[in-house]
Design an enzyme around this catalytic site. Structure first.
Site, PDB file in Angstrom:
ATOM      1  N   ASP A 138     -61.609 138.824   2.514  1.00  0.00           N
ATOM      2  CA  ASP A 138     -60.504 139.412   1.775  1.00  0.00           C
ATOM      3  C   ASP A 138     -59.234 140.432   1.784  1.00  0.00           C
ATOM      4  OD1 ASP A 138     -62.998 139.168  -0.052  1.00  0.00           O
ATOM      5  OD2 ASP A 138     -64.570 140.683   1.064  1.00  0.00           O
ATOM      6  N   ASP A 198     -65.962 135.234  -5.174  1.00  0.00           N
ATOM      7  CA  ASP A 198     -65.727 136.812  -5.433  1.00  0.00           C
ATOM      8  C   ASP A 198     -64.466 136.106  -4.896  1.00  0.00           C
ATOM      9  OD1 ASP A 198     -67.982 137.331  -4.780  1.00  0.00           O
ATOM     10  OD2 ASP A 198     -68.161 138.575  -3.946  1.00  0.00           O
TER      11      ASP A 198
HETATM   12  N1  GLY Z   1     -66.505 140.338  -2.987  1.00  0.00           N
HETATM   13  C1  GLY Z   1     -67.909 141.520  -2.792  1.00  0.00           C
HETATM   14  C2  GLY Z   1     -68.766 141.837  -4.290  1.00  0.00           C
HETATM   15  O1  GLY Z   1     -68.683 142.215  -4.839  1.00  0.00           O
HETATM   16  O2  GLY Z   1     -69.518 143.358  -3.784  1.00  0.00           O
END
Ligand code: GLY
Length: 425
Positions: A138, A198
């Site tokens: 992330d 994501d």
């Molecule tokens: N990227 C993790 C979420 O959207 O919860």
């Protein structure tokens, strides 16, 4: 495109099919295919929503300059945390969006917002230098809305340094055999050999890093990942897997699975929205035309599975009448994706997606946005972070609350509706 036989991607004509199947007719350039004549958010409402958001961010600065907002509110209020979670960049991103707004309005608040943003950028530099909770993918969520934004808006060199270091960290998670960036966990474990949808939002950091450093290695990895992700994570009906596993020895696609969705075969509402925004960004960075068609289909699936007020339940399996929580953050993310994609569409098509985005934002503004700061220190209520079901693998928290990315993308979508926004991604 994922399918059981791993066939090649097909060529799509999503907009036309969607348009014709719905029997829609053009109506003065403002077509409304699925949701009738529902009004979109007006310019005055955009202004009002941003003015409130800017002041709400400002009110939060004393508590959240040295500290960050927790990922989700509890009973409507965020608690302060250290800069040690995957979500902290969103709060800093809100500060920068508020700064942009205040500056353009000639408000003296801009100075305080810039100073707070700079304190937070220092924290992000410290975090990456000391490798604090950065062993995951992330880096884009963390460093694009905080440090890339600071650099783009104010020329902040520490922001640039931190973001390039974050890009270096992100590419350590690339698997050359599977040609993807691994999301979570140690790199040598087969049970972690997977990507998640994501991650498409983490890749702009890599494009930006190539641009800034002149080194193509970041871009090359991003492109491999996009290709692998889009090929596998999107199902034949254009719903999406949350996560997708590969064979660690051969790199061959293995199977999809959910973590935060209701069940493996369903479409997690936020995952589908990451897919919409992710495809729009994938097209902007690669200019591969097939991504436009995939965007249209993934968006169509999403729109067709929305309840009447256009704000999804936490999983697209659910609709009006189901006793399930909403995920308002998904609506803001999808709106941002549509508003990004329309930059590259013909005016007639662009109008369609702009209208959808405006209708969704109107619904959020009318019925989900915080209006009274004594009730919440966030911006948008009724979001869902992680809802445990009998069929998924996630823990249970942040259900029917504000969350940090929901607030950030609400502000981003409003800003996109207000002006030609230079994106942080
Ligand atoms: N990227 C993790 C979420 O959207 O919860």
């Amino acid at each position: 495109m994922y399918n059981e036989n791993n066939r090649k991607p097909q060529i799509f004509n999503g907009y036309q099919e969607h348009y014709e199947a719905a029997g829609a007719r053009q109506n003065g350039g403002s077509m409304n295919i699925l949701f009738g004549e529902k009004p979109g958010i007006s310019a005055a409402e955009v202004e009002d929503a941003l003015a409130f958001s800017e002041k709400q961010v400002l009110r939060n600065l004393p508590e959240f300059t040295e500290k960050f907002q927790k990922a989700y509110s509890e009973d409507g209020f965020y608690q302060p945390i250290e800069n040690n979670y995957w979500t902290t960049g969103f709060w800093t991103g809100e500060i920068w969006l508020a700064y942009e707004y205040a500056k353009e309005k000639g408000l003296s608040d801009a100075e305080a917002l810039q100073k707070a943003g700079e304190v937070q950028v220092e924290s992000f530099l410290h975090r990456i230098d000391n490798k604090i909770e950065v062993e995951h993918h992330d880096m884009g969520f963390l460093y694009s809305p905080s440090c890339v934004a600071a650099y783009k808006l104010t020329g902040n060199e520490k922001g640039k340094e931190a973001a390039v270091k974050a890009a270096d960290q992100l590419i350590t998670r690339y698997h050359p055999v599977g040609e993807f960036i691994q999301a979570w966990g140690p790199m040598d474990a087969p049970e972690n050999y997977r990507l998640i949808i994501d991650c498409l939002l983490n890749l702009p950091l890599l494009y930006w890093a190539s641009e800034e450093t002149g080194d193509n290695k970041y871009r090359e990895i991003a492109e491999k990942h996009i290709h692998t992700a889009i090929k596998n994570v999107i199902r034949e009906d254009y719903s999406t897997w949350h996560t997708f596993f590969f064979n660690m020895e051969t790199g061959e696609p293995d199977h999809g699975a959910t973590c935060q969705g209701y069940r493996d075969g369903s479409a997690w509402a936020r995952g589908q929205a990451w897919g919409i925004y992710g495809c729009a960004l994938a097209y902007q960075y690669t200019k591969r035309k097939e991504y436009i068609d995939i965007f249209k289909h993934v968006t169509q699936y999403y729109l067709e599975h929305l309840p009447k007020d256009m704000v999804p339940f936490w999983d697209l399996e659910f609709t009006d009448g189901d006793e399930q929580p909403r995920d308002s953050s998904s609506a803001s993310i999808a709106a941002c994706g549509m508003l990004e994609m329309i930059k590259s569409l013909e005016p007639e098509e662009a109008d369609i997606y702009r209208n959808y985005a405006k209708q969704m934002m109107k619904s959020l503004y009318d019925n989900y946005a915080v209006k009274d700061p004594s009730k919440s220190n966030g911006l948008v209520l009724h979001s869902t972070y992680s809802n445990h079901s009998p069929y998924n693998t996630c823990n249970h928290y942040g259900v029917d609350e504000c969350n940090s990315w929901g607030d950030y993308f609400y502000m981003e979508a409003l800003t996109r509706l207000r002006k030609d926004w230079i994106l942080y991604w």
